[in-house]
Design a protein around this motif. Structure first.
Motif, mmCIF file in Angstrom:
data_model
loop_
_atom_site.group_PDB
_atom_site.id
_atom_site.type_symbol
_atom_site.label_atom_id
_atom_site.label_comp_id
_atom_site.label_asym_id
_atom_site.label_seq_id
_atom_site.Cartn_x
_atom_site.Cartn_y
_atom_site.Cartn_z
ATOM 1 N N UNK A 119 0.840 -1.204 0.000
ATOM 2 C CA UNK A 119 0.000 0.000 0.000
ATOM 3 C C UNK A 119 0.869 1.246 0.000
ATOM 4 N N UNK A 120 1.898 1.222 0.859
ATOM 5 C CA UNK A 120 2.760 2.398 0.975
ATOM 6 C C UNK A 120 3.465 2.673 -0.343
ATOM 7 N N UNK A 121 3.988 1.608 -0.975
ATOM 8 C CA UNK A 121 4.774 1.861 -2.183
ATOM 9 C C UNK A 121 3.886 2.285 -3.346
ATOM 10 N N UNK A 122 2.674 1.711 -3.442
ATOM 11 C CA UNK A 122 1.767 2.137 -4.508
ATOM 12 C C UNK A 122 1.404 3.611 -4.335
ATOM 13 N N UNK A 123 1.103 4.001 -3.093
ATOM 14 C CA UNK A 123 0.746 5.386 -2.831
ATOM 15 C C UNK A 123 1.891 6.327 -3.171
ATOM 16 N N UNK A 124 3.090 5.945 -2.735
ATOM 17 C CA UNK A 124 4.250 6.804 -2.975
ATOM 18 C C UNK A 124 4.537 6.944 -4.464
ATOM 19 N N UNK A 125 4.475 5.810 -5.189
ATOM 20 C CA UNK A 125 4.760 5.854 -6.626
ATOM 21 C C UNK A 125 3.793 6.776 -7.351
ATOM 22 N N UNK A 126 2.508 6.661 -6.978
ATOM 23 C CA UNK A 126 1.492 7.480 -7.610
ATOM 24 C C UNK A 126 1.739 8.958 -7.361
ATOM 25 N N UNK A 127 2.004 9.252 -6.092
ATOM 26 C CA UNK A 127 2.186 10.639 -5.701
ATOM 27 C C UNK A 127 3.437 11.234 -6.339
ATOM 28 N N UNK A 128 4.542 10.463 -6.265
ATOM 29 C CA UNK A 128 5.811 11.012 -6.753
ATOM 30 C C UNK A 128 5.882 11.091 -8.268
ATOM 31 N N UNK A 129 5.168 10.192 -8.950
ATOM 32 C CA UNK A 129 5.148 10.268 -10.405
ATOM 33 C C UNK A 129 4.374 11.512 -10.835
ATOM 34 N N UNK A 130 3.336 11.841 -10.069
ATOM 35 C CA UNK A 130 2.577 13.046 -10.370
ATOM 36 C C UNK A 130 3.386 14.298 -10.083
ATOM 37 N N UNK A 146 -9.872 -0.600 -9.007
ATOM 38 C CA UNK A 146 -8.473 -0.189 -8.887
ATOM 39 C C UNK A 146 -8.379 1.313 -8.659
ATOM 40 N N UNK A 147 -9.209 2.075 -9.379
ATOM 41 C CA UNK A 147 -9.163 3.532 -9.253
ATOM 42 C C UNK A 147 -9.642 3.982 -7.880
ATOM 43 N N UNK A 148 -10.679 3.290 -7.345
ATOM 44 C CA UNK A 148 -11.160 3.661 -6.021
ATOM 45 C C UNK A 148 -10.057 3.395 -4.991
ATOM 46 N N UNK A 149 -9.350 2.270 -5.173
ATOM 47 C CA UNK A 149 -8.210 2.000 -4.300
ATOM 48 C C UNK A 149 -7.163 3.099 -4.379
ATOM 49 N N UNK A 150 -6.858 3.532 -5.606
ATOM 50 C CA UNK A 150 -5.880 4.603 -5.795
ATOM 51 C C UNK A 150 -6.340 5.882 -5.116
ATOM 52 N N UNK A 151 -7.624 6.199 -5.334
ATOM 53 C CA UNK A 151 -8.163 7.436 -4.766
ATOM 54 C C UNK A 151 -8.072 7.400 -3.249
ATOM 55 N N UNK A 152 -8.361 6.222 -2.696
ATOM 56 C CA UNK A 152 -8.297 6.068 -1.244
ATOM 57 C C UNK A 152 -6.876 6.334 -0.736
ATOM 58 N N UNK A 153 -5.888 5.745 -1.424
ATOM 59 C CA UNK A 153 -4.495 5.955 -1.033
ATOM 60 C C UNK A 153 -4.107 7.433 -1.111
ATOM 61 N N UNK A 154 -4.556 8.076 -2.189
ATOM 62 C CA UNK A 154 -4.229 9.493 -2.343
ATOM 63 C C UNK A 154 -4.901 10.321 -1.262
ATOM 64 N N UNK A 155 -6.165 9.950 -0.944
ATOM 65 C CA UNK A 155 -6.900 10.711 0.061
ATOM 66 C C UNK A 155 -6.216 10.590 1.428
#
Lengths: 431, 189
Positions: free
Chosen positions: A43-54, B116-125
């Motif tokens: 979870x942590x790495x997916x979140x970080x990758x998404x954020x940092x790529x943006x 998958x997108x809802x999961x992503x949104x949750x992580x971002x939130x």
């Protein structure tokens, strides 16, 4: 190794079932990492990758080069480029097809997309070639293959993506593409020469242009030359970074399109939205690929590959040749961008481990993508031409492009045999 | 594999055949947002370079603004990409499947994307909440980061909703409704 292979299998399965590749890579990468390392790290790495790529200043080079290419396409400089090339070599046998290739090379020097280059040149070069009685096969073959020069001659969006994935200097990558680009242009022209030598009727001579007119035609392309010299010269010379170069290029292309009255309010918004969509689509894949690569790197696969090569005492060159051969074969049936995004993260550590120059490998990757773009049955440039020129049969397209595919494979062999063609300029400028 | 005309290939006659859809107003707002962001990014970086090299006076904090614009640009583009089914997809096998199976597959694919997108949104939130709680601001301009990440999360939710709508459409039309039809590297290659 098993986890990685299972992951790859699952990913391919999902992709074949119709899940967009970005999602297939991301989902499998995420669950794979969760199984290998646990839920929290995943979870942590997916979140970080998404954020940092943006939130990445360096990555803003991507939308800016895409925007530059779209402005340049809209500005419609293809006509001037073709006329200038024609003025010099149009009177040779097969001269119009050769002019097409040279004009494509010129267009590629300010546009980083193969499809855009082929599509733009098709509208100018094809009618001229038809008028002079060129065969459809030669005409479409030269446009489709010339288009691929767009991604080899810098700027090139594919090179930027490779550089970002492998953390190679973008400027060095751009420098590496220059000589192979010239080599490619010459080889493609040779393919035209060979074809018209076998069948002179397929590509008759154009009219000879007197020197004063040649100079006049050359003056029509000053803008292209200026833009290339400023953007690439600035990046090569280390005057500014790739991102800065991209913004100058995009702005220059915008001014160009404006000056040529190619932009209305509506088309401006269209170009911007198009570029934004392409960017979003690309970053979707990039994030998916990064999550997947992250998973693969936590498995034993990268080490296993190295051990495999060591165990069988494979010659490093044999490995490279095998990789390229597999790429060329896969590229005939697969979409090239996803092929690269999927495989480079896995293969790159091995290639570096074997002692090869990452920049050289990058050029090879771009060249196999080029071959994939024009090799039947699934070649993107062929599809573009089929859409633009619906009356040309698919078989004619396939037949026309074959000599050019052969020329491309010869080029690939030359680039593998003589890495110096790719590495000389970047070493000179960046080391 | 099927091929739609690639965006960004400079064929006005093809792009001109896709007029803005009158029935989908929110999308037009997004389009304007993305267009404005990209244009602003270009101008900002360009002006920054000129000011830095010619007048030796760079714009303060332009990096940070570029970064934030970049992040929003990507996530504002996602709903548009999903709406037009422009994600790169391998559909050669799918096209061979019988219509019934294709329909079921399409529904699952759309719902999978949405999940998958809802999961992503949750992580971002979650991340946005963390930034907000810590009061994180950018280095130079001291702008709060949380709202930008929240916007990214919301745009991701919007994309998920589009996929749910597409799943609904697939349910309503035999053969799975509008097929994803872009495996052409959409303007990148």
């Amino acid at each position: 190794m098993t986890e990685a292979l299972l992951g790859l299998g699952a990913m391919m399965l999902l992709a074949l079932a119709g899940l967009p590749i970005a999602f297939a890579m991301g989902v499998v990468g995420f669950f794979g990492l969760a199984l290998v390392r646990g839920w929290n790290p995943a979870l942590a790495s997916a979140g970080t990758l998404m954020y940092e790529t943006g939130f990445s200043y360096t990555l803003s080079v991507v939308p800016l080069f895409i925007l530059m290419g779209n402005f340049v396409s809209r500005a419609g400089l293809s006509h001037e480029l073709f006329r200038a090339a024609y003025a010099f070599i149009g009177h040779w046998r097969g001269g119009l097809a050769m002019s097409t290739i040279v004009a494509c090379a010129g267009f590629g020097s300010i546009c980083g997309s193969s499809i855009a280059t082929a599509a733009t040149m098709a509208r100018v070069a094809y009618p001229s070639m038809r008028q002079f009685g060129y065969s459809d096969a030669l005409a479409t073959g030269s446009i489709a293959s010339g288009g691929t020069l767009g991604i080899l001659i810098p700027p090139s969006v594919v090179m930027v993506i490779y550089a970002l994935m492998t953390e190679v200097n973008i400027g060095a990558m751009f420098a590496a593409g220059l000589l192979p680009g010239i080599l490619a242009t010459l080889l493609l022209m040779s393919a035209v020469a060979w074809q018209t030598w076998r069948d002179p009727a397929s590509g008759p001579r154009g009219e000879r242009t007197p020197w004063p007119d040649r100079m006049r035609a050359l003056r029509g392309v000053w803008g292209v030359i200026l833009l290339f010299v400023i953007v690439m010269g600035g990046i090569y010379g280390g005057v500014f970074t790739a991102t800065e170069g991209a913004s100058i290029g995009a702005f220059g292309a915008f001014v160009f399109a404006l000056a040529r009255r190619a932009l209305t309010w509506r088309t401006l918004v269209e170009v911007l939205v198009e570029s934004a969509r392409t960017t979003a689509m690309l970053f979707g894949i990039l994030i998916g690929a990064l999550i997947f690569a992250n998973f693969v790197n936590f498995t034993s696969m990268p080490d296993d590959l190295k051990n495999f090569v060591a165990q069988f005492q494979l010659h490093p060159m044999a490995v490279i040749i095998a990789i390229c051969a597999i790429y060329v074969l896969l590229g005939t049936a697969m979409e090239e961008l996803s092929m690269i995004l999927l495989t480079v993260p896995v293969l790159f550590p091995l290639v570096v481990h074997l002692g090869f120059d990452p920049i050289w490998f990058g050029i090879l990757v771009v060249v196999v993508v080029e071959i994939g773009l024009i090799s039947p049955p699934v070649g993107m440039n062929l599809f573009v031409l089929r859409t633009l020129l619906p009356h040309v049969s698919t078989m004619t397209l396939y037949r026309g492009v074959t000599p050019f595919v052969v020329a491309d494979v010869i080029r690939l062999a030359l680039l593998i045999a003589f890495p110096v063609i790719s590495t000389w300029l970047p070493n000179l400028l960046f080391k | 594999m099927t091929h739609s005309p690639a965006p960004g290939d400079g064929r006005p006659e093809l792009t001109a055949t896709q007029p803005a859809q009158k029935t989908w107003r929110p999308e037009q707002a997004l389009e304007m947002l993305a267009a404005a962001l990209l244009f602003a990014m270009m101008v900002l970086t360009f002006v920054d370079v000129v000011l830095r090299y010619v007048f030796n006076a760079p714009i303060r904090g332009s990096f940070e603004v570029s970064e934030a614009m970049m992040a929003v640009l990507i996530f504002a583009g996602l709903p548009m990409v999903s709406r037009k089914s422009e994600h790169i997809t391998i559909d050669s096998l799918v096209r061979l499947a019988p219509p019934r199976l294709r329909q079921v597959g399409a529904i699952f694919v759309q719902l999978g994307c949405a999940a998958a997108l809802i999961g992503m949104a949750w992580l971002l939130w979650l991340r946005a909440m963390r930034f907000s709680a810590a009061g994180d601001v950018t280095q130079t301009l001291k702008l709060p980061i949380a709202p930008v990440v929240q916007l990214m999360a919301l745009l991701t939710v919007a994309t998920a909703i589009i996929h749910i709508v597409l799943a609904w459409q697939a349910l309503r039309t035999p053969e799975g409704g509008p097929r994803a039809s872009s495996d052409d590297g959409g303007g990148i290659l």
